[in-house]
Motif scaffolding. Structure first.
Motif, PDB file in Angstrom:
ATOM      1  N   GLU A   5       0.822  -1.218   0.000  1.00 26.35           N
ATOM      2  CA  GLU A   5       0.000   0.000   0.000  1.00 26.35           C
ATOM      3  C   GLU A   5       0.856   1.269   0.000  1.00 26.35           C
ATOM      4  O   GLU A   5       0.376   2.346  -0.317  1.00 26.35           O
ATOM      5  CB  GLU A   5      -0.928   0.013   1.233  1.00 26.35           C
ATOM      6  N   HIS A   6       2.122   1.138   0.351  1.00 21.81           N
ATOM      7  CA  HIS A   6       3.030   2.287   0.372  1.00 21.81           C
ATOM      8  C   HIS A   6       3.568   2.527  -1.039  1.00 21.81           C
ATOM      9  O   HIS A   6       4.761   2.407  -1.305  1.00 21.81           O
ATOM     10  CB  HIS A   6       4.169   2.060   1.380  1.00 21.81           C
ATOM     11  N   ASP A   7       2.660   2.893  -1.915  1.00 21.80           N
ATOM     12  CA  ASP A   7       3.003   3.149  -3.313  1.00 21.80           C
ATOM     13  C   ASP A   7       3.243   4.643  -3.517  1.00 21.80           C
ATOM     14  O   ASP A   7       3.292   5.424  -2.562  1.00 21.80           O
ATOM     15  CB  ASP A   7       1.903   2.620  -4.239  1.00 21.80           C
ATOM     16  N   ASP A   8       3.409   5.063  -4.779  1.00 19.26           N
ATOM     17  CA  ASP A   8       3.683   6.472  -5.078  1.00 19.26           C
ATOM     18  C   ASP A   8       2.554   7.398  -4.631  1.00 19.26           C
ATOM     19  O   ASP A   8       2.800   8.504  -4.154  1.00 19.26           O
ATOM     20  CB  ASP A   8       3.954   6.664  -6.569  1.00 19.26           C
ATOM     21  N   ALA A   9       1.313   6.928  -4.772  1.00 23.55           N
ATOM     22  CA  ALA A   9       0.174   7.748  -4.340  1.00 23.55           C
ATOM     23  C   ALA A   9       0.202   7.944  -2.827  1.00 23.55           C
ATOM     24  O   ALA A   9      -0.072   9.034  -2.326  1.00 23.55           O
ATOM     25  CB  ALA A   9      -1.143   7.103  -4.780  1.00 23.55           C
ATOM     26  N   TYR A  10       0.556   6.890  -2.097  1.00 22.46           N
ATOM     27  CA  TYR A  10       0.631   6.996  -0.640  1.00 22.46           C
ATOM     28  C   TYR A  10       1.789   7.905  -0.222  1.00 22.46           C
ATOM     29  O   TYR A  10       1.673   8.680   0.724  1.00 22.46           O
ATOM     30  CB  TYR A  10       0.770   5.612   0.004  1.00 22.46           C
ATOM     31  N   LEU A  11       2.893   7.832  -0.952  1.00 27.52           N
ATOM     32  CA  LEU A  11       4.022   8.724  -0.683  1.00 27.52           C
ATOM     33  C   LEU A  11       3.584  10.179  -0.840  1.00 27.52           C
ATOM     34  O   LEU A  11       3.861  11.017   0.023  1.00 27.52           O
ATOM     35  CB  LEU A  11       5.199   8.413  -1.606  1.00 27.52           C
ATOM     36  N   ALA A  12       2.873  10.470  -1.913  1.00 28.30           N
ATOM     37  CA  ALA A  12       2.380  11.837  -2.143  1.00 28.30           C
ATOM     38  C   ALA A  12       1.427  12.266  -1.024  1.00 28.30           C
ATOM     39  O   ALA A  12       1.489  13.402  -0.553  1.00 28.30           O
ATOM     40  CB  ALA A  12       1.690  11.925  -3.504  1.00 28.30           C
ATOM     41  N   GLU A  13       0.571  11.350  -0.578  1.00 28.27           N
ATOM     42  CA  GLU A  13      -0.359  11.636   0.515  1.00 28.27           C
ATOM     43  C   GLU A  13       0.400  11.947   1.808  1.00 28.27           C
ATOM     44  O   GLU A  13       0.074  12.895   2.528  1.00 28.27           O
ATOM     45  CB  GLU A  13      -1.286  10.440   0.722  1.00 28.27           C
ATOM     46  N   CYS A  14       1.434  11.170   2.094  1.00 24.63           N
ATOM     47  CA  CYS A  14       2.237  11.390   3.298  1.00 24.63           C
ATOM     48  C   CYS A  14       2.982  12.722   3.222  1.00 24.63           C
ATOM     49  O   CYS A  14       3.048  13.461   4.208  1.00 24.63           O
ATOM     50  CB  CYS A  14       3.237  10.250   3.500  1.00 24.63           C
ATOM     51  N   LEU A  15       3.552  13.018   2.048  1.00 26.24           N
ATOM     52  CA  LEU A  15       4.258  14.287   1.879  1.00 26.24           C
ATOM     53  C   LEU A  15       3.315  15.464   2.083  1.00 26.24           C
ATOM     54  O   LEU A  15       3.678  16.463   2.709  1.00 26.24           O
ATOM     55  CB  LEU A  15       4.927  14.348   0.505  1.00 26.24           C
ATOM     56  N   GLN A  16       2.090  15.336   1.567  1.00 30.67           N
ATOM     57  CA  GLN A  16       1.100  16.404   1.743  1.00 30.67           C
ATOM     58  C   GLN A  16       0.702  16.534   3.215  1.00 30.67           C
ATOM     59  O   GLN A  16       0.558  17.635   3.735  1.00 30.67           O
ATOM     60  CB  GLN A  16      -0.132  16.163   0.874  1.00 30.67           C
ATOM     61  N   ASN A  17       0.542  15.408   3.881  1.00 34.52           N
ATOM     62  CA  ASN A  17       0.198  15.419   5.302  1.00 34.52           C
ATOM     63  C   ASN A  17       1.281  16.139   6.101  1.00 34.52           C
ATOM     64  O   ASN A  17       0.983  16.964   6.967  1.00 34.52           O
ATOM     65  CB  ASN A  17       0.015  13.978   5.795  1.00 34.52           C
ATOM     66  N   LEU A  18       2.530  15.853   5.808  1.00 41.12           N
ATOM     67  CA  LEU A  18       3.638  16.525   6.491  1.00 41.12           C
ATOM     68  C   LEU A  18       3.663  18.020   6.152  1.00 41.12           C
ATOM     69  O   LEU A  18       3.875  18.853   7.030  1.00 41.12           O
ATOM     70  CB  LEU A  18       4.969  15.864   6.124  1.00 41.12           C
ATOM     71  N   LYS A  19       3.421  18.325   4.884  1.00 38.06           N
ATOM     72  CA  LYS A  19       3.407  19.730   4.458  1.00 38.06           C
ATOM     73  C   LYS A  19       2.337  20.508   5.205  1.00 38.06           C
ATOM     74  O   LYS A  19       2.548  21.658   5.611  1.00 38.06           O
ATOM     75  CB  LYS A  19       3.181  19.819   2.947  1.00 38.06           C
ATOM     76  N   ASN A  20       1.183  19.879   5.414  1.00 35.89           N
ATOM     77  CA  ASN A  20       0.100  20.507   6.174  1.00 35.89           C
ATOM     78  C   ASN A  20       0.507  20.794   7.618  1.00 35.89           C
ATOM     79  O   ASN A  20      -0.079  21.639   8.271  1.00 35.89           O
ATOM     80  CB  ASN A  20      -1.159  19.644   6.143  1.00 35.89           C
ATOM     81  N   LYS A  21       1.511  20.063   8.100  1.00 31.48           N
ATOM     82  CA  LYS A  21       2.035  20.275   9.448  1.00 31.48           C
ATOM     83  C   LYS A  21       3.210  21.261   9.429  1.00 31.48           C
ATOM     84  O   LYS A  21       3.878  21.454  10.440  1.00 31.48           O
ATOM     85  CB  LYS A  21       2.505  18.945  10.057  1.00 31.48           C
ATOM     86  N   GLY A  22       3.504  21.817   8.249  1.00 33.92           N
ATOM     87  CA  GLY A  22       4.609  22.752   8.130  1.00 33.92           C
ATOM     88  C   GLY A  22       5.952  22.090   7.896  1.00 33.92           C
ATOM     89  O   GLY A  22       6.999  22.716   8.047  1.00 33.92           O
ATOM     90  N   ILE A  23       5.940  20.819   7.499  1.00 33.84           N
ATOM     91  CA  ILE A  23       7.173  20.066   7.268  1.00 33.84           C
ATOM     92  C   ILE A  23       7.253  19.701   5.791  1.00 33.84           C
ATOM     93  O   ILE A  23       6.429  18.935   5.296  1.00 33.84           O
ATOM     94  CB  ILE A  23       7.197  18.773   8.113  1.00 33.84           C
ATOM     95  N   GLU A  24       8.224  20.271   5.103  1.00 35.31           N
ATOM     96  CA  GLU A  24       8.421  19.930   3.700  1.00 35.31           C
ATOM     97  C   GLU A  24       9.690  19.099   3.584  1.00 35.31           C
ATOM     98  O   GLU A  24      10.745  19.506   4.046  1.00 35.31           O
ATOM     99  CB  GLU A  24       8.510  21.195   2.853  1.00 35.31           C
ATOM    100  N   ILE A  25       9.537  17.953   2.967  1.00 39.85           N
ATOM    101  CA  ILE A  25      10.650  17.019   2.828  1.00 39.85           C
ATOM    102  C   ILE A  25      10.932  16.791   1.356  1.00 39.85           C
ATOM    103  O   ILE A  25      10.025  16.532   0.568  1.00 39.85           O
ATOM    104  CB  ILE A  25      10.331  15.672   3.514  1.00 39.85           C
ATOM    105  N   ASP A  26      12.203  16.886   1.005  1.00 38.49           N
ATOM    106  CA  ASP A  26      12.661  16.554  -0.338  1.00 38.49           C
ATOM    107  C   ASP A  26      13.401  15.236  -0.227  1.00 38.49           C
ATOM    108  O   ASP A  26      14.535  15.196   0.246  1.00 38.49           O
ATOM    109  CB  ASP A  26      13.573  17.653  -0.876  1.00 38.49           C
ATOM    110  N   ILE A  27      12.740  14.140  -0.620  1.00 40.72           N
ATOM    111  CA  ILE A  27      13.361  12.819  -0.458  1.00 40.72           C
ATOM    112  C   ILE A  27      14.492  12.596  -1.442  1.00 40.72           C
ATOM    113  O   ILE A  27      15.178  11.588  -1.368  1.00 40.72           O
ATOM    114  CB  ILE A  27      12.323  11.674  -0.553  1.00 40.72           C
ATOM    115  N   ASN A  28      14.721  13.552  -2.338  1.00 37.82           N
ATOM    116  CA  ASN A  28      15.825  13.428  -3.278  1.00 37.82           C
ATOM    117  C   ASN A  28      17.145  13.904  -2.686  1.00 37.82           C
ATOM    118  O   ASN A  28      18.186  13.696  -3.287  1.00 37.82           O
ATOM    119  CB  ASN A  28      15.520  14.195  -4.564  1.00 37.82           C
ATOM    120  N   HIS A  29      17.109  14.530  -1.504  1.00 35.62           N
ATOM    121  CA  HIS A  29      18.352  14.930  -0.834  1.00 35.62           C
ATOM    122  C   HIS A  29      19.073  13.678  -0.382  1.00 35.62           C
ATOM    123  O   HIS A  29      18.521  12.879   0.351  1.00 35.62           O
ATOM    124  CB  HIS A  29      18.066  15.811   0.380  1.00 35.62           C
ATOM    125  N   THR A  30      20.301  13.509  -0.818  1.00 35.61           N
ATOM    126  CA  THR A  30      21.039  12.316  -0.458  1.00 35.61           C
ATOM    127  C   THR A  30      21.746  12.439   0.885  1.00 35.61           C
ATOM    128  O   THR A  30      22.209  11.464   1.431  1.00 35.61           O
ATOM    129  CB  THR A  30      22.090  11.979  -1.536  1.00 35.61           C
TER     130      THR A  30
END
Length: 131
Positions: free
Chosen positions: A100-125
């Motif tokens: 269930e942790h597919d690309d759509a779920y990743l986008a949902e989680c990123l949005q959930n974090l963004k709504n909390k004021g947390i923006e994550i760029d998972i491309n940062h190595t």
């Protein structure tokens, strides 16, 4: 209650990482099977998958210098108030642990974090987060 997408684990801020450990512990304990819309999918899979996911959380905690209680490293441990319970080991090399942790779920989680004021760029190595 939410299990963050596996790809986010190395990027989670301290509060979310430690909160995830508490969520996993609760689900492994008395919370197993208790309905909650956000995590109901977990109960459709063997409990061993939750243990594997929790291991990923604890490994990240250890990388950051936290020391989760070593009892949680045992698959049969369910917390202080519940007896240990053997579970069937599921041999799988799948990543993410939960399908269930597919690309759509990743986008949902990123949005959930963004709504909390947390923006994550998972491309940062380097493991840093973009805010």
């Amino acid at each position: 209650m939410r299990l963050w997408h596996e790809a986010l684990i190395p990027h989670l801020p301290r509060a979310q990482l430690l909160g995830q450990h508490r969520e996993c512990a609760a689900l492994r304990g008395a919370g197993w099977g208790r309905p909650h819309a956000t995590v109901n999918y977990v109960f459709r899979h063997p409990r061993y998958l939750l243990y594997r996911y929790h291991l990923l959380i604890m490994q990240e905690m250890q990388k950051r210098g936290y020391r989760p209680n070593a009892q949680w490293l045992a698959s049969e441990y369910r917390g202080k108030s519940l007896p240990a319970e053997q579970m069937e080991t599921v041999e799988t090399q799948s990543s993410p642990v939960y399908p269930e942790h597919d690309d759509a779920y990743l986008a949902e989680c990123l949005q959930n974090l963004k709504n909390k004021g947390i923006e994550i760029d998972i491309n940062h190595t380097d493991g840093t987060q973009a805010v």
